[in-house]
Write an enzyme that holds these catalytic residues in place. Sequence first.
Site, short mmCIF file in Angstrom:
data_model
loop_
_atom_site.label_atom_id
_atom_site.label_comp_id
_atom_site.label_asym_id
_atom_site.label_seq_id
_atom_site.Cartn_x
_atom_site.Cartn_y
_atom_site.Cartn_z
N ASP A 181 0.37 -5.04 -5.88
CA ASP A 181 -0.80 -4.46 -6.44
C ASP A 181 -0.11 -4.73 -8.14
OD1 ASP A 181 -3.05 -2.83 -6.75
OD2 ASP A 181 -1.80 -1.19 -7.49
N GLU B 142 5.26 -8.46 2.96
CA GLU B 142 4.50 -7.29 2.31
C GLU B 142 3.22 -7.51 2.66
OE1 GLU B 142 4.40 -4.35 1.83
OE2 GLU B 142 4.83 -3.85 -0.13
N LYS C 207 -3.19 -8.86 -5.44
CA LYS C 207 -4.18 -8.16 -6.16
C LYS C 207 -3.77 -8.47 -7.59
CE LYS C 207 -6.14 -3.94 -4.76
NZ LYS C 207 -5.79 -2.31 -4.72
N PHE D 63 -10.05 -1.19 -3.48
CA PHE D 63 -9.07 -0.82 -2.59
C PHE D 63 -9.49 -1.01 -1.04
CE2 PHE D 63 -6.97 2.50 -0.01
CZ PHE D 63 -5.73 2.39 -0.51
N ASP E 118 -3.77 1.18 4.57
CA ASP E 118 -4.31 2.35 5.16
C ASP E 118 -5.24 3.01 3.72
OD1 ASP E 118 -1.87 3.05 3.50
OD2 ASP E 118 -2.41 5.14 4.12
#
Length: 180
Positions: free
Chosen positions: A104, A100, A133, A154, A161
């Site tokens: 998050d 992955e 994160k 971010f 993306d």
Amino acid sequence: MKDIKTLKKLIPADVLNKRIKELADEINKTYSTDEPLNLICVLRGAVMFFCELSKHLKMPVNMEFISLSSYGNSTNSSGKINRANIILPDFNNQNVLIVEDIIDTGLTLDFLIKYINQNCAAKSTKLAVLFDKKCARKYDVKPNFCAFEVDNKFIVGFGLDYMGYYRNLDYIGYFEDFSE
Ligand code: IMP
Ligand code: MG
């Protein structure tokens, strides 16, 4: 869409690729070279990491691709899985490694690990991520292999993306006005 000129570089391509090679070496040491390993690429964000990582693996590798999303066009997790397109075989008591881009809140991977454990007859299910994160975590998911930890920015590039764009970049960047 944002102006790419305002994108700040966070991790250059050579640093990314060197660290991914180190992670592949760790994976090679964890699994037997004789046993098949089933790699699951979580589309679309993991695609570049998946390709780069898999090139350095020494065991026989089977590649599976699934599509999951919890972000949509936002820079925050929606709190639910929006699109799930999971077609996976029975793994017949073989090892599975989910690949992955970033954890998050942990929602996506919590969902996927439970799904595989319930449906796919895996011998083991481990997780390799390019980014963790940690500060955003809401679900109890820990990666077994992690290339980089990242704070609450971010980030885009190398598969990641913003509104579908910037995945093609060979480096990781961020927009300053998205950071918290
Ligand atoms: P989670 O389900 O909240 O853990 O969210 C994980 C997914 O959100 C990842 O697979 C990414 O697609 C997306 N995501 C989370 N943080 C970022 C980011 O900083 N940039 C781009 N996508 C992100
Ligand atoms: Mg993703």
